[in-house]
Scaffold this motif. Structure first.
Motif, PDB file in Angstrom:
ATOM      1  N   GLN A 123      22.505  33.176  61.262  1.00 28.66           N
ATOM      2  CA  GLN A 123      21.986  31.652  61.163  1.00 28.66           C
ATOM      3  C   GLN A 123      21.442  31.194  59.932  1.00 28.66           C
ATOM      4  OE1 GLN A 123      20.398  29.586  64.406  1.00 28.66           O
ATOM      5  NE2 GLN A 123      21.720  30.379  65.950  1.00 28.66           N
ATOM      6  N   GLN A 124      20.533  31.989  59.294  1.00 22.80           N
ATOM      7  CA  GLN A 124      19.822  31.366  58.179  1.00 22.80           C
ATOM      8  C   GLN A 124      19.642  32.307  56.826  1.00 22.80           C
ATOM      9  OE1 GLN A 124      18.343  28.521  58.523  1.00 22.80           O
ATOM     10  NE2 GLN A 124      18.740  28.429  60.938  1.00 22.80           N
ATOM     11  N   ALA A 125      19.459  33.470  56.970  1.00 27.12           N
ATOM     12  CA  ALA A 125      19.490  34.068  55.955  1.00 27.12           C
ATOM     13  C   ALA A 125      20.759  34.477  55.170  1.00 27.12           C
ATOM     14  CB  ALA A 125      19.011  35.652  56.224  1.00 27.12           C
ATOM     15  N   SER A 126      22.047  34.670  55.871  1.00 34.31           N
ATOM     16  CA  SER A 126      23.365  34.767  55.566  1.00 34.31           C
ATOM     17  C   SER A 126      23.562  33.701  54.488  1.00 34.31           C
ATOM     18  CB  SER A 126      24.050  35.488  56.458  1.00 34.31           C
ATOM     19  OG  SER A 126      25.566  35.840  55.779  1.00 34.31           O
ATOM     20  N   PRO A 127      23.701  32.525  55.228  1.00 30.73           N
ATOM     21  CA  PRO A 127      24.131  31.310  54.188  1.00 30.73           C
ATOM     22  C   PRO A 127      23.294  30.999  53.319  1.00 30.73           C
ATOM     23  CG  PRO A 127      24.193  30.869  56.798  1.00 30.73           C
ATOM     24  CD  PRO A 127      23.526  32.234  56.477  1.00 30.73           C
ATOM     25  N   ILE A 128      21.907  31.221  53.281  1.00 33.74           N
ATOM     26  CA  ILE A 128      21.181  31.012  52.029  1.00 33.74           C
ATOM     27  C   ILE A 128      21.480  31.829  51.002  1.00 33.74           C
ATOM     28  CG2 ILE A 128      18.916  31.138  51.299  1.00 33.74           C
ATOM     29  CD1 ILE A 128      19.317  28.499  53.008  1.00 33.74           C
TER      30      ILE A 128
END
Length: 291
Positions: A123-128
């Motif tokens: 949810q967070q690390a991959s898109p960032i």
């Protein structure tokens, strides 16, 4: 005999008399032009950015579509981001797994380590990570390319010939960044999850079965959907900002370098803000599993 010529009376000492009633009226003074306020400059730039985004969205459905340019840009963006993405996702997944594993050990909930770490990665690390790589590597290259074309007046020549620079150059680049961002997000999610599994099981003595079983307890399919949506939006924003700054350089070659730096900084600021908005909306719309 000839008649005597009339004698002109002498002028007064102050010079020839002038009739003020017949003098031409003075033109009114031109109003002083007001310089544009510096406070409104960010607002104008924001409006231009949204106008470019709307123009790109319209030009996507116009023909002819620049397929060759799209393939070349897709390959270029993928080639400069795949290896760094794979290398960066491993420490990201490891740090998240170690931190979440340590926290769950303190709370006595080690069986949920896998699900919690995978949710954080997807949810967070991959898109960032996708946002940072696309804007830093691909976005800067796009901005420099368009900016150099602009100062060489290539874009003006295209407009004179009736060719739209937006449809010819900007649309393929924006679509390429969007597609690469979506595919790159899947790669980072897989590599980050495998890295988290390795560090949790090997370094924290976790149980492989409990790590995998916690997926079904906490994770759900919409988590992957929102992650891919974030990557798609981030790729669009990175491409639009890079194209906008590349089409509007100031001050020649030095202005192109400044535009590249500005595009990266502006993209980072927008991406973190948009990530916060999408996450807040998703948590309100999609209920947590088991909640």
């Amino acid at each position: 005999m000839t008649a005597p010529l009339p004698v002109r009376p002498p002028d007064p000492p102050g010079g020839p008399a002038t009739d003020l009633s017949k003098a031409p009226a003075l033109a009114p003074a031109a109003p002083e032009q007001r310089r544009p306020s510096r406070l409104l400059a960010p607002l104008r730039e924001t409006g231009k950015l949204f106008a470019l985004a709307l123009a790109v969205a319209r030009a996507v459905f116009r023909r002819p579509f620049q397929l060759r340019e799209f393939i070349e840009q897709f390959w270029f963006v993928a080639s400069v981001t795949i290896l760094p993405a794979a290398l960066v996702s491993i420490p990201f997944g490891a740090v998240i797994a170690l931190q979440v594993g340590s926290l769950t050990q303190q709370l006595g909930a080690q069986s949920f380590t896998g699900g919690a770490s995978v949710l954080a990665v997807i949810q967070q690390a991959s898109p960032i990570i996708v946002a940072l790589l696309i804007s830093g590597a691909a976005g800067s290259a796009i901005c420099a390319d368009l900016g150099s074309r602009k100062i060489r007046e290539e874009l003006d020549a295209m407009e004179v010939m009736g060719v739209s620079p937006i449809q010819r150059l900007v649309v393929p680049r924006v679509l390429a960044t969007m597609l690469v961002a979506v595919l790159l997000n899947g790669l980072i999610s897989v590599v980050g999850t495998l890295g988290g599994y390795f560090f949790n099981v090997i370094m924290q003595n976790g149980t492989p079965g409990a790590y995998l079983a916690s997926f079904s307890a906490l994770a759900q399919l919409p988590d992957l959907y929102v992650s891919e949506l974030k990557a798609l939006v981030f790729g669009f924003i990175a491409g639009i900002v890079a194209a906008h700054r590349g089409l509007n350089p100031r001050g020649g070659p030095k202005g192109v370098g400044d535009a590249v730096n500005q595009s990266v900084v502006i993209t980072f600021m927008l991406l973190f803000f948009v990530n916060m908005v999408i996450t807040a909306i998703y948590l309100q719309i999609v209920p947590a599993k088991g909640g």
